[in-house]
Design a protein around this motif. Structure first.
Motif, PDB file in Angstrom:
ATOM      1  N   TYR A   1       0.811  -1.214   0.000  1.00 41.22           N
ATOM      2  CA  TYR A   1       0.000   0.000   0.000  1.00 41.22           C
ATOM      3  C   TYR A   1       0.846   1.266   0.000  1.00 41.22           C
ATOM      4  O   TYR A   1       0.509   2.243  -0.661  1.00 41.22           O
ATOM      5  CB  TYR A   1      -0.953  -0.029   1.195  1.00 41.22           C
ATOM      6  CG  TYR A   1      -1.918  -1.177   1.120  1.00 41.22           C
ATOM      7  CD1 TYR A   1      -2.483  -1.536  -0.091  1.00 41.22           C
ATOM      8  CD2 TYR A   1      -2.237  -1.930   2.227  1.00 41.22           C
ATOM      9  CE1 TYR A   1      -3.350  -2.605  -0.190  1.00 41.22           C
ATOM     10  CE2 TYR A   1      -3.105  -3.008   2.140  1.00 41.22           C
ATOM     11  CZ  TYR A   1      -3.656  -3.340   0.926  1.00 41.22           C
ATOM     12  OH  TYR A   1      -4.510  -4.401   0.828  1.00 41.22           O
ATOM     13  N   THR A   2       1.953   1.282   0.739  1.00 42.08           N
ATOM     14  CA  THR A   2       2.815   2.462   0.705  1.00 42.08           C
ATOM     15  C   THR A   2       3.518   2.595  -0.643  1.00 42.08           C
ATOM     16  O   THR A   2       4.006   3.668  -0.976  1.00 42.08           O
ATOM     17  CB  THR A   2       3.871   2.408   1.827  1.00 42.08           C
ATOM     18  OG1 THR A   2       4.615   1.184   1.712  1.00 42.08           O
ATOM     19  CG2 THR A   2       3.226   2.465   3.191  1.00 42.08           C
TER      20      THR A   2
ATOM     21  N   VAL B   1       4.991   6.324  -3.581  1.00 43.51           N
ATOM     22  CA  VAL B   1       4.175   7.249  -2.787  1.00 43.51           C
ATOM     23  C   VAL B   1       3.620   8.366  -3.664  1.00 43.51           C
ATOM     24  O   VAL B   1       2.426   8.715  -3.580  1.00 43.51           O
ATOM     25  CB  VAL B   1       5.012   7.828  -1.632  1.00 43.51           C
ATOM     26  CG1 VAL B   1       4.260   8.963  -0.942  1.00 43.51           C
ATOM     27  CG2 VAL B   1       5.366   6.735  -0.627  1.00 43.51           C
TER      28      VAL B   1
END
Length: 372
Positions: free
Chosen positions: A122-123, A191
């Protein structure tokens, strides 16, 4: 103090090597035993989770239903138990197990290969990309190549989420190539791309109607409402093959943990290692997220618990993380189904409520350096 002659005579190279081998065998044996115990815990948790629910079914009945469908004769089970266990609960339990294995296993590998304890699928932007793909399908009813497929909207959502989830990692790779595949560039690129896709999701929320907005919000919370045997049959081989492939790189990942220069001096092609492992991890995570929506913290908490149990040896860390992720997600899904039954809470909310305090606790408790 002097050393007795008898002891001096017994401290030759052969004795030292034997002692090292004995110590190594003892430690690896303990880790292997722990992984085996965790495998048993996963199976037991799955059986109990299948039995728990609005319809009261015993663990023995669950086991009889499974054995009956495997062709093994057992005591007869009533039709209600047959239907509830085989058609409703068991596909969901297996989907939760596969999803937990995928997310936690991918998280452990990403943290190791990028040498960053906060990295996860997810990051790296995967969740934002998958969310944008799902939002395109839900709000606009369109796919990456255009067209309207509202009559097969579920598969359109799955396909879009999978493609865009993988696309974020591909874009991060492309950005990192300009800096020689540096780990920090990969992370920051992921990101940045994640924020870009988040903006796209916000825009689609803003222009959506009430029904589409509700469906999108529910998908973003994550859950196993769409679990069926077709989904399980599709995801299980993908996840198992990806995790097996990652385990094959365990030794190389262990060497990489000592530093890029050390790994390169031992003949490991670091850039290719990163591409291969991150591709497999992304494929597994994207496949499951496409069906379940956004389920966070499993990919962070699971690997960190396993590092406390078995250390950073990826031969044991990867399978241990997979099993721990499965246990955590099974527990979270059971709570989601039963806390305020018959109303069901999205499992993504439960994992966040469970994971956030525990992760903060780990950060406070941890006194040593993450990577030594």
């Amino acid at each position: 103090m002097g050393v007795p002659a008898a002891e001096v005579g017994s401290t030759g190279p052969e004795m030292s090597l034997a002692a090292v081998r004995a110590t190594y065998s003892r430690h690896t044996g303990r880790k292997a035993l722990l992984v085996a115990a965790l495998l048993g815990l996963t199976g037991a948790t799955a059986l109990v989770a299948t039995a728990v629910g609005a319809a009261g079914i015993s663990v023995a009945d669950v086991w009889r239903v499974i054995l009956a469908h495997l062709g093994i004769k057992t005591a007869p089970v009533n039709d209600l138990a047959q239907t509830v266990v085989w058609e409703i609960r068991l596909p969901r339990i297996l989907l939760a197990t596969v999803t937990g294995m995928s997310l936690a296993g991918a998280g452990a590998v990403m943290q190791g290969v990028l040498r960053n304890p906060l990295v996860s699928p997810y990051t790296m932007g995967l969740s934002s990309g998958a969310a944008f793909g799902a939002a395109l399908a839900i709000v606009l009813g369109t796919g990456l190549v255009g067209g309207n497929y509202l009559d097969v909207s579920r598969w359109l959502i799955v396909t879009n989420a999978f493609i865009f989830g993988g696309l974020t990692t591909l874009l991060a790779f492309s950005l990192a190539r300009f800096k020689g595949m540096a780990p920090e560039t990969l992370v920051l690129g992921g990101v940045a791309i994640g924020y870009l896709f988040q903006a796209g999701v916000s825009l689609l929320k803003y222009i959506s109607n009430n029904d589409a907005l509700k469906e999108l919000v529910v998908w973003l919370m994550g859950g196993f409402w769409g679990a069926d045997w077709q989904t399980v049959a599709l995801l299980t081989p993908v996840v198992l093959l990806c995790m097996a492939g990652l385990c094959l790189y365990a030794w190389d990942l262990n060497v990489l943990g000592a530093g890029e220069d050390v790994a390169a001096s031992l003949g490991i092609k670091v850039g290719r290692l990163r591409v291969c492992t991150l591709t497999l991890a992304t494929l597994a995570a994207s496949a499951t997220v496409a069906f379940t929506g956004i389920i966070g913290f499993v990919c962070l908490v699971g690997p960190h618990i396993c590092r406390m149990l078995v250390g950073s040896d990826n031969r044991f860390l990867i399978p241990c993380s997979c099993l721990m992720g499965a246990v955590l997600l099974l527990v979270a899904d059971t709570l989601a189904r039963t806390i305020i039954a018959p109303t069901e809470i999205p499992v993504g909310i439960i994992t966040a409520l469970m994971g956030s305090p525990f992760f903060v606790y780990l950060l406070i408790r941890k006194r040593r350096q993450w990577w030594g």
